[in-house]
Design a protein around this motif. Structure first.
Motif, short mmCIF file in Angstrom:
data_model
loop_
_atom_site.label_atom_id
_atom_site.label_comp_id
_atom_site.label_asym_id
_atom_site.label_seq_id
_atom_site.Cartn_x
_atom_site.Cartn_y
_atom_site.Cartn_z
N LEU A 78 -94.07 35.72 36.80
CA LEU A 78 -93.02 36.33 37.05
C LEU A 78 -92.99 37.17 38.29
CD1 LEU A 78 -90.85 37.59 33.96
CD2 LEU A 78 -89.98 36.03 36.01
N ALA A 79 -94.21 38.11 38.44
CA ALA A 79 -94.49 38.66 39.43
C ALA A 79 -94.79 37.98 40.73
CB ALA A 79 -95.67 39.78 39.32
N ASP A 80 -95.53 36.70 40.59
CA ASP A 80 -95.69 36.09 41.75
C ASP A 80 -94.54 35.14 42.15
OD1 ASP A 80 -97.88 34.60 43.13
OD2 ASP A 80 -96.77 32.88 42.47
N PHE A 81 -93.81 34.81 41.13
CA PHE A 81 -92.37 34.23 41.58
C PHE A 81 -91.54 35.28 42.56
CE2 PHE A 81 -87.96 34.46 40.14
CZ PHE A 81 -87.43 33.46 40.81
N ARG A 82 -91.46 36.54 41.99
CA ARG A 82 -90.59 37.48 42.75
C ARG A 82 -91.03 37.66 44.12
NH1 ARG A 82 -90.31 40.19 37.48
NH2 ARG A 82 -92.13 41.62 38.15
N LEU A 83 -92.46 37.77 44.32
CA LEU A 83 -93.22 38.10 45.48
C LEU A 83 -92.91 36.88 46.49
CD1 LEU A 83 -95.02 40.04 46.88
CD2 LEU A 83 -96.88 39.30 45.96
N HIS A 84 -92.95 35.63 45.97
CA HIS A 84 -92.81 34.43 46.98
C HIS A 84 -91.80 33.79 46.98
CE1 HIS A 84 -97.33 34.98 46.03
NE2 HIS A 84 -97.37 34.53 47.33
N THR A 85 -90.58 34.01 46.11
CA THR A 85 -89.63 33.19 46.26
C THR A 85 -88.31 33.99 46.23
OG1 THR A 85 -90.47 31.93 44.53
CG2 THR A 85 -88.12 31.32 44.95
N ILE A 86 -88.42 35.23 46.01
CA ILE A 86 -87.14 36.28 46.00
C ILE A 86 -87.37 37.15 47.06
CG2 ILE A 86 -85.64 37.80 44.94
CD1 ILE A 86 -85.30 34.93 43.66
N GLY A 87 -86.31 37.25 48.06
CA GLY A 87 -86.36 38.47 49.17
C GLY A 87 -85.21 39.37 48.61
N PHE A 88 -85.42 40.63 48.42
CA PHE A 88 -84.48 41.61 47.73
C PHE A 88 -84.21 42.68 48.58
CE2 PHE A 88 -82.13 43.82 44.76
CZ PHE A 88 -81.92 43.15 43.53
N VAL A 89 -83.04 42.71 48.95
CA VAL A 89 -82.37 43.97 49.97
C VAL A 89 -81.79 45.02 49.03
CG1 VAL A 89 -81.37 44.88 51.97
CG2 VAL A 89 -82.53 42.42 51.87
N PHE A 90 -82.33 46.19 48.82
CA PHE A 90 -81.89 47.22 47.82
C PHE A 90 -80.60 47.96 48.60
CE2 PHE A 90 -85.98 46.57 46.53
CZ PHE A 90 -85.94 46.22 45.24
N GLN A 91 -79.62 48.56 47.85
CA GLN A 91 -78.64 49.19 48.49
C GLN A 91 -78.97 50.47 49.11
OE1 GLN A 91 -75.71 50.30 45.37
NE2 GLN A 91 -74.80 51.70 46.78
N ASP A 92 -80.17 51.12 48.75
CA ASP A 92 -80.71 52.22 49.36
C ASP A 92 -81.72 52.03 50.26
OD1 ASP A 92 -78.72 53.96 48.14
OD2 ASP A 92 -79.87 54.16 46.56
N PHE A 93 -82.03 50.54 50.37
CA PHE A 93 -83.01 50.49 51.58
C PHE A 93 -84.57 50.53 50.98
CE2 PHE A 93 -79.66 51.93 54.75
CZ PHE A 93 -79.12 50.95 54.66
N HIS A 94 -85.02 51.54 50.57
CA HIS A 94 -86.32 52.00 49.95
C HIS A 94 -87.16 51.66 51.04
CE1 HIS A 94 -85.05 51.18 45.53
NE2 HIS A 94 -84.16 51.86 45.93
N LEU A 95 -86.89 52.25 52.23
CA LEU A 95 -87.86 52.23 53.37
C LEU A 95 -88.86 53.35 53.16
CD1 LEU A 95 -85.60 51.13 56.40
CD2 LEU A 95 -87.33 49.65 54.87
N PHE A 96 -90.21 53.29 53.48
CA PHE A 96 -91.05 54.41 53.16
C PHE A 96 -90.84 55.14 54.60
CE2 PHE A 96 -92.75 51.30 50.40
CZ PHE A 96 -93.24 51.96 49.62
N PRO A 97 -90.55 56.62 54.42
CA PRO A 97 -90.29 57.18 55.42
C PRO A 97 -91.29 57.46 56.58
CG PRO A 97 -90.23 58.81 53.45
CD PRO A 97 -90.55 57.28 53.43
N LYS A 98 -92.58 57.31 56.11
CA LYS A 98 -93.67 57.86 56.96
C LYS A 98 -94.25 56.67 57.75
CE LYS A 98 -94.89 62.25 54.74
NZ LYS A 98 -96.01 63.11 54.03
N LEU A 99 -93.71 55.61 57.07
CA LEU A 99 -94.26 54.31 57.75
C LEU A 99 -93.46 53.98 59.04
CD1 LEU A 99 -95.30 52.23 54.85
CD2 LEU A 99 -96.63 53.72 56.08
N THR A 100 -94.13 53.18 60.05
CA THR A 100 -93.10 52.62 61.10
C THR A 100 -92.47 51.38 60.52
OG1 THR A 100 -94.80 51.05 61.88
CG2 THR A 100 -94.82 53.43 62.79
#
Length: 228
Positions: A78-100
């Motif tokens: 299931l983890a492999d399926f999510r990683l390779h088959t599904i692209g998920f855009v979250f409502q709050d983006f979930h970007l890491f603030p200290k990364l470019t």
């Protein structure tokens, strides 16, 4: 057909405390389709999204993606399926603030155990797809809300997923920006080899769907084909 979900049911609690979030829901999703799942808060749309994306296990029913029954998979599968088959855009983006921006976008490839150099190079290419080449070295706090949304989309796209899922993509955007983002996705991200599923309650962007499923009280009330 890229996705077939049959007789999905999900409840929380037991006996007299049992509450149904999804009740005997069946949907099909075609390649090249931009499907909206809409309805009021508490209608079950986010629960349904979680089930068909392999995040939340249903109490009953099956989900087949590219003819594979995902809820018969092991947790590792299931983890492999999510990683390779599904692209998920979250409502709050979930970007890491200290990364470019490019480092944020590269994360899914790092999780796929690609090299850092390759992942960053692919991130730059994907950022170009969403039209933010000049923002690749900016951290999220130096981006507008609309630009942060595009970086979140780029991160979801970098693994070239078969299904892109957007959870309330315009919730943090004003009307004009929301329409621009959805129009951009429809014109530049949707293609014959991919399906996009959008959960929203924003009727300002309904025109961009190919089909709209209306949910209430955990059930599908109606489906509407859209011509735009």
């Amino acid at each position: 057909m890229i996705l077939q979900a049959s007789n999905l049911t999900k409840w929380f609690g037991e006996n007299e405390n049992r509450t149904y979030a999804v009740k005997d829901v069946s949907i099909n999703v075609d390649y090249g389709e931009m499907l909206y799942i809409v309805g009021p808060s508490g209608s079950g749309k986010t629960t349904l999204l979680s089930i068909i994306s392999g995040i939340l296990r249903p109490n009953a029913g099956e989900v087949n993606v590219k003819s594979k029954a995902i809820w018969r998979m092991s947790e590792d599968e299931l983890a492999d399926f999510r990683l390779h088959t599904i692209g998920f855009v979250f409502q709050d983006f979930h970007l890491f603030p200290k990364l470019t921006s490019k480092e944020n976008v590269a994360i899914p490839l790092i999780l796929q155990k690609q090299s850092w150099e390759y992942s960053l190079a692919e991130a730059v290419k994907t950022i170009d797809i969403v039209g933010l080449t000049k923002r690749e070295n900016f951290p999220p706090y130096k981006l507008s809300i609309g630009e942060q949304q595009r970086i979140a989309i780029a991160r979801a796209l970098i693994t070239k997923p078969d299904i892109l899922i957007l959870d309330e993509p315009t919730a943090s955007l004003d009307g004009d920006t929301g329409k621009k983002i959805i129009s951009f996705i429809r014109e530049n991200v949707l293609n014959k080899d991919r399906a996009i599923i959008v959960v929203t309650h924003d009727n300002r962007i309904y025109d961009y769907a190919t089909r709209i499923i209306h949910m209430e009280d955990g059930k599908i009330l109606k489906e509407v084909e859209n011509g735009k």
